[in-house]
Design an enzyme around this catalytic site. Structure first.
Site, mmCIF file in Angstrom:
data_model
loop_
_atom_site.group_PDB
_atom_site.id
_atom_site.type_symbol
_atom_site.label_atom_id
_atom_site.label_comp_id
_atom_site.label_asym_id
_atom_site.label_seq_id
_atom_site.Cartn_x
_atom_site.Cartn_y
_atom_site.Cartn_z
ATOM 1 N N ALA A 56 0.843 -1.239 -0.122
ATOM 2 C CA ALA A 56 -0.057 0.105 -0.022
ATOM 3 C C ALA A 56 0.993 1.242 -0.066
ATOM 4 O O ALA A 56 0.472 2.340 -0.644
ATOM 5 C CB ALA A 56 -1.011 0.023 1.225
ATOM 6 N N GLU A 60 3.526 2.181 -7.113
ATOM 7 C CA GLU A 60 4.193 1.369 -7.939
ATOM 8 C C GLU A 60 4.182 1.882 -9.644
ATOM 9 O O GLU A 60 4.668 1.704 -10.545
ATOM 10 C CB GLU A 60 3.396 -0.169 -8.255
ATOM 11 C CG GLU A 60 3.953 -0.990 -7.062
ATOM 12 C CD GLU A 60 2.923 -0.945 -6.021
ATOM 13 O OE1 GLU A 60 3.223 -1.591 -4.699
ATOM 14 O OE2 GLU A 60 1.994 -0.010 -5.847
ATOM 15 N N ASP A 102 25.274 32.170 -26.908
ATOM 16 C CA ASP A 102 25.966 33.012 -27.995
ATOM 17 C C ASP A 102 25.149 34.051 -28.688
ATOM 18 O O ASP A 102 23.800 33.859 -28.665
ATOM 19 C CB ASP A 102 26.431 31.892 -29.208
ATOM 20 C CG ASP A 102 27.417 30.994 -28.476
ATOM 21 O OD1 ASP A 102 28.291 31.299 -27.752
ATOM 22 O OD2 ASP A 102 27.204 29.672 -29.280
ATOM 23 N N ASP A 403 28.043 25.776 -30.577
ATOM 24 C CA ASP A 403 28.011 25.099 -31.783
ATOM 25 C C ASP A 403 29.513 24.555 -31.912
ATOM 26 O O ASP A 403 29.536 23.529 -32.882
ATOM 27 C CB ASP A 403 27.623 26.009 -32.777
ATOM 28 C CG ASP A 403 28.515 27.422 -32.925
ATOM 29 O OD1 ASP A 403 29.567 27.526 -32.149
ATOM 30 O OD2 ASP A 403 28.157 28.317 -33.680
ATOM 31 N N ASP A 407 33.373 23.998 -27.867
ATOM 32 C CA ASP A 407 32.213 24.376 -26.784
ATOM 33 C C ASP A 407 31.772 23.233 -25.987
ATOM 34 O O ASP A 407 31.132 23.197 -24.958
ATOM 35 C CB ASP A 407 30.931 24.875 -27.646
ATOM 36 C CG ASP A 407 31.252 26.310 -28.207
ATOM 37 O OD1 ASP A 407 31.872 27.012 -27.333
ATOM 38 O OD2 ASP A 407 30.723 26.577 -29.168
ATOM 39 N N ASN A 469 -2.129 6.259 -1.376
ATOM 40 C CA ASN A 469 -1.249 5.120 -0.649
ATOM 41 C C ASN A 469 -1.568 5.528 0.725
ATOM 42 O O ASN A 469 -1.523 4.456 1.488
ATOM 43 C CB ASN A 469 0.229 5.260 -1.211
ATOM 44 C CG ASN A 469 0.470 4.676 -2.610
ATOM 45 O OD1 ASN A 469 -0.608 4.781 -3.363
ATOM 46 N ND2 ASN A 469 1.626 4.383 -2.816
ATOM 47 N N ASN A 497 -3.172 0.273 -6.690
ATOM 48 C CA ASN A 497 -2.163 1.128 -7.289
ATOM 49 C C ASN A 497 -1.512 1.235 -8.920
ATOM 50 O O ASN A 497 -1.345 2.249 -9.191
ATOM 51 C CB ASN A 497 -0.814 0.624 -6.243
ATOM 52 C CG ASN A 497 -0.945 1.028 -4.943
ATOM 53 O OD1 ASN A 497 -1.831 1.730 -4.465
ATOM 54 N ND2 ASN A 497 -0.032 0.453 -4.280
ATOM 55 N N ASP A 501 -5.434 3.779 -9.559
ATOM 56 C CA ASP A 501 -4.744 4.911 -9.267
ATOM 57 C C ASP A 501 -3.684 5.470 -10.356
ATOM 58 O O ASP A 501 -3.749 6.728 -10.692
ATOM 59 C CB ASP A 501 -3.694 4.907 -8.080
ATOM 60 C CG ASP A 501 -4.550 4.753 -6.671
ATOM 61 O OD1 ASP A 501 -5.715 5.109 -6.762
ATOM 62 O OD2 ASP A 501 -3.693 4.332 -5.691
#
Length: 554
Positions: A56, A60, A102, A403, A407, A469, A497, A501
């Site tokens: 619980a 999950e 840049d 670029d 860099d 939960n 779950n 849920d």
């Protein structure tokens, strides 16, 4: 290779959440075991109850929901011209508090046009935009007459050049935008590329690089002379010149004449023009060797690269969102300052520093001043990594654009490295987290907005899952105390779950971005999943769900 990649803020928060849940499971199992034994319950029954509570407690469906939400965000961002290489980088963008960009092509249109050519005693202006050849070169409103000085400067501009303008409308221009602009300027003055090249034969070339800031070409004339042409940053070229071309003659470059050239350079840069200098020398041999001194300075060419219309609006959005935009360029500091002011990057109290000033700063000095610096001019790509680390030392999340091959270290060191899709090298794209397929600053801001929306959606899903939960834990735990039986078995809790849920949580994870998301300040780097009142809401909603379930069961 020496730069270690840090986990993203979302990964850190989910790891933290996982630890809390694991600790919570152990505590719950221990408490249930103690309570059961005190009530004289069977140990096997207590084990089943403990497993029920552990099931619980664990959401999950959360990993799947986070992955699906991020993947759908990546798909949306591709449509907005941002290609994400690392899934979790989407959310990191939402945390960005500094964007280092840049100038050329990212904040500007990368559509260079020569506007002004200055020779000692002569000032020429060019009409027409871009690669339009209908304009012409004029002096004092009259068509320019190409004297020796102007002709030599334009020869230098064409020879120190590796670009090719389109001959026909269907063809495309090829090469560097600055060099293309120089070829077009020569054509407007009546000098076609083929015409210039017919008078010279290239012997050698030393290409431009960002460290020395100039290039040289050795060429032989038809009458057998060997000339060394130089093109580059005016301040660098002047340091290598001993003479200056004035009308038809070469005269000594004294301190006064040198100051006049620098004054012209500053005046052109103040009009947001990118200024290129030209120089030449005659060689006794056929190669330049190491002797790159005693040149004759020819003059200056100033070109405009208009700011992108959308960049100014994007900078304003950054300011509103609490993000600091920073401009990094190899241009002259006066040019950079003028464009930064126009775009709104350089505000009241902000500083502009040069690469030379940056080199003189210690790491401590840079850390102390980095928050006030909005413009870096005449810097090399290697300086970018210092700027990234200085901002990160302040606890900021940094986005860096780039670029070139040089860099790559800065792109990898930054929290979000943004490579250019059009002008970027493969090395830069490989080191970056995101590639801008349109090389546009505004695309980064759009991606930041998407990243903030993703974090909002994930926290909504987490809040929903954890409150459900908590309700399940309270239902099982209180029912065991009151009635010594569990209303929900482990397999039923797992079904709730994973299915009951998870689907609503997934719906929360893909909600549209809220309209006010760019009106908030960036989230703190160490902000918890439970901050901003979310922990209280999870508790209150969990208690409500648990009590309603118990009432229904009763």
């Amino acid at each position: 290779g020496s730069i270690e990649e840090e986990p993203t803020p979302l990964q850190k928060r989910l790891d933290e959440l996982g630890k809390y849940i694991a600790i919570g499971c152990l505590i719950i199992c221990a408490v249930v075991a103690v309570v059961g034994i005190l009530h004289g319950e069977n140990a096997i029954n207590m084990l089943i109850t403990g497993v029920s509570l552990a099931v619980a407690a664990v959401p999950e469906g959360l990993p799947a929901i986070v992955t699906i939400a991020l993947a759908l965000a990546v798909k949306r961002m591709v449509k907005r011209r941002a290609l994400i290489r690392r899934l979790h980088a989407v959310e990191t963008l939402g945390c960005a508090s500094v964007i280092c960009s840049d100038k050329t092509g990212t904040l500007t249109q990368n559509r260079m046009t020569v506007r002004q050519i200055v020779l000692p005693g002569h000032d020429y202006f060019l009409e027409g935009d871009g690669y339009d050849l209908n304009g012409e070169l004029t002096e004092n409103g009259h068509p320019a007459v190409a004297g020796k000085g102007l002709r030599m400067l334009l020869d230098c501009a064409v020879l120190c050049n590796n670009s090719h303008p389109a001959e026909k409308k269907k063809e495309t221009h090829a090469g560097d935008r600055t060099e293309l602009a120089l070829l077009v300027a020569a054509a407007k003055a009546g000098l076609k590329t083929e015409q210039v090249l017919s008078h010279y034969s290239k012997v050698d070339e030393d290409p431009f690089d960002s460290i020395k800031k100039y290039m040289t070409v050795t060429a032989k004339t038809l009458n057998g002379k060997t000339l060394l042409f130089m093109k580059g940053a005016p301040d660098i070229l002047l340091g290598r010149c001993a003479k200056i071309m004035r009308d038809q003659d070469e005269v000594f470059l004294n301190r006064q004449r040198r100051a006049e050239v620098m004054e012209q350079n500053e005046a052109m840069a103040g009009k947001a023009l990118r200024v290129i200098g030209f120089a030449v020398k005659e060689l006794s041999g056929t190669r330049a060797g190491k002797n790159e001194q005693d040149f004759t300075f020819l003059g200056l060419a100033g070109m405009i690269d208009p700011p992108r219309p959308e960049a100014k609006a994007a900078v304003a959005v950054c300011r509103q969102a609490g993000i600091k935009p920073v401009m990094i360029t190899g241009d002259h500091v006066v040019t950079a300052r003028a464009i930064a002011k126009d775009l709104g990057i350089l505000g009241e109290g902000d500083e502009a520093v040069t690469g030379a000033e940056l080199a003189r700063m210690s790491e401590q000095d840079l850390d102390a001043h980095v928050a006030n610096i909005s413009v870096y001019a005449r810097v090399s790509p290697e300086d970018k990594i210092r700027i990234v680390k200085a901002w990160q030392a302040q606890g900021e999340i940094v986005s860096m654009t780039g670029d070139g091959v040089n860099d790559a270290p800065a792109l990898k060191a930054a929290d979000i490295g943004c490579a250019m899709g059009i002008t970027g090298t493969d090395v830069a794209k490989g080191a970056a987290d995101m590639t801008l397929t349109d090389d546009n600053f505004a695309t980064i801001v759009t991606a930041v907005k998407e990243g903030r929306g993703i974090f909002d959606n994930i926290t909504k899903a987490v809040q929903f899952l954890l409150s459900c939960n908590l309700g399940e834990i309270l239902t099982v735990f209180i029912a065991m105390i009151l009635w010594q039986e569990t209303p929900l078995m482990p397999i039923q809790l797992l079904w709730v779950n994973l299915v009951t849920d998870s689907l609503p949580a997934l719906a929360l994870g893909v909600e549209p971005v809220e309209h006010d998301v760019m009106s908030r300040k960036p989230r703190a780097k160490n902000e918890s999943m439970f901050s901003g009142g979310r922990g209280f809401l999870i508790g209150a909603q969990g208690v409500m769900i648990g009590l309603l379930t118990l009432a229904a069961y009763y």
